[in-house]
Design an enzyme around this catalytic site. Structure first.
Site, PDB file in Angstrom:
ATOM      1  N   PRO A   2      88.198  43.415  96.183  1.00  0.00           N
ATOM      2  CA  PRO A   2      88.892  41.969  96.012  1.00  0.00           C
ATOM      3  C   PRO A   2      90.224  41.703  96.253  1.00  0.00           C
ATOM      4  O   PRO A   2      90.351  42.724  94.963  1.00  0.00           O
ATOM      5  CB  PRO A   2      88.032  41.516  94.619  1.00  0.00           C
ATOM      6  CG  PRO A   2      86.862  42.216  94.681  1.00  0.00           C
ATOM      7  CD  PRO A   2      87.206  43.552  95.420  1.00  0.00           C
ATOM      8  N   GLU A   3      91.030  41.258  96.339  1.00  0.00           N
ATOM      9  CA  GLU A   3      92.603  40.969  95.960  1.00  0.00           C
ATOM     10  C   GLU A   3      92.646  39.806  95.613  1.00  0.00           C
ATOM     11  O   GLU A   3      92.021  39.230  94.758  1.00  0.00           O
ATOM     12  CB  GLU A   3      93.973  40.951  97.405  1.00  0.00           C
ATOM     13  CG  GLU A   3      93.080  42.462  98.440  1.00  0.00           C
ATOM     14  CD  GLU A   3      93.626  42.258  99.794  1.00  0.00           C
ATOM     15  OE1 GLU A   3      94.623  42.207  99.895  1.00  0.00           O
ATOM     16  OE2 GLU A   3      92.982  43.106 100.961  1.00  0.00           O
TER      17      GLU A   3
END
Length: 272
Positions: A2-3
């Site tokens: 996840p960014e």
DNA sequence: CCGTAGACCTGTGTGC
DNA sequence: TGCACACAGGTCTACG
């Protein structure tokens, strides 16, 4: 995995389900998970705590509990934090049971994820957290800031953008996308970018992240939102994961290289 | 301080 | 089918 847009999506999904609830039971089955404090101390600190608010800083989820206790979660590559009724996921590493009948489940295939439970003044135990640079969607992340940080640097601009001290929240997907949109070759020395190129980069970083949040993140493989749902931005990716396929702008075959130790896709004609 | 390679972990996809 | 190897959304640390 996840960014920034994925973590932001998780926070928005979870907020209405967890804010105002009390954590009545903490179960951690993976000893790698609790970075500070470790072991039973971690469970003890969170048990009984009331979740006042949940927010995001960079790629960290931040739960603010009563008495100033700060519960930090970093999902690294494959971590998930989901609130589901029956989530017997294969890689469940922890469970946080809430007093409203719900629960938070932490799952992580590669076991890189970390959590901290910090009292005021203990933030130094989360080294990456305290060193985070400005939020990319804030005014602090400006052309002047980027130019100052890139000045005299020899490392590839992509490697510098991935440094969370420069700007908080970019990862491999959105860095490649923003560099493509800005027309900048990811291999360029940071210090070689001029004012105009920095201006485009700042603009495109903000634009790409904003659009990805609207689409609830990118599910390339493992990512799921806080309700277990896939994201939608994978359908809009222009270069990430598309090495060897034609550039959407000029038709030239997209190049895949290793830049700053990461797989990197770009167009040799459009990005200079 | 700077820049890069390797480590951390488990799984999937690919080529032989 | 089996096996070996490269690669994966992210940091950290060690080293020159």
């Amino acid at each position: 995995m996840p960014e920034l847009p994925e973590v932001e999506t998780i926070v928005r999904d979870l907020a209405p389900l967890v804010e105002g609830t009390r954590i009545v039971r903490v179960q951690v089955w993976d000893p790698l998970l609790a970075a500070f404090p470790s072991g039973e101390d971690f469970n003890r600190r969170l048990t009984g705590g009331i979740i006042r608010t949940i927010r995001r800083r960079g790629k960290y989820l931040c739960f603010e509990l009563g008495q100033g206790l700060l519960w930090l979660v970093h999902l690294r590559m494959t971590g998930r934090l989901v609130a589901q009724l029956t989530p017997m996921e294969r890689h469940r590493r922890a469970q946080f049971t809430l007093d409203n009948g719900g629960a938070l489940f932490y799952c992580d295939l590669r076991r890189f994820g970390d959590m901290w439970a910090l009292w005021p003044g203990e933030e130094r135990h989360a080294k990456g957290f305290i060193a985070l640079g400005p939020e990319p969607l804030s005014e602090q992340f400006s052309v002047q800031w980027l130019r100052g940080k890139l000045a005299n640097r020899k490392a590839p601009v992509k490697a510098l953008l991935l440094d969370q001290r420069l700007v908080a929240g970019l990862g491999n997907i959105y860095t490649d996308e923003a560099l493509f949109e800005a027309g900048v070759d990811p291999r360029r020395e940071g210090g070689s970018l001029d004012q105009e190129e920095c201006r485009k980069l700042v603009r495109e970083i903000k634009a790409v992240l904003t659009e990805a949040i609207i689409n609830k993140g990118t599910t390339f493989r493992d990512y799921r939102g806080g309700l277990g749902q896939a994201g939608g931005y994978q359908d809009q990716l222009l270069v990430y994961g598309r090495g060897g396929r034609p550039c959407p702008r000029c038709g030239e075959l997209l190049q895949k290289d290793r830049v700053g130790g990461r797989g990197t896709v770009f167009c040799r004609r459009c990005q200079r």
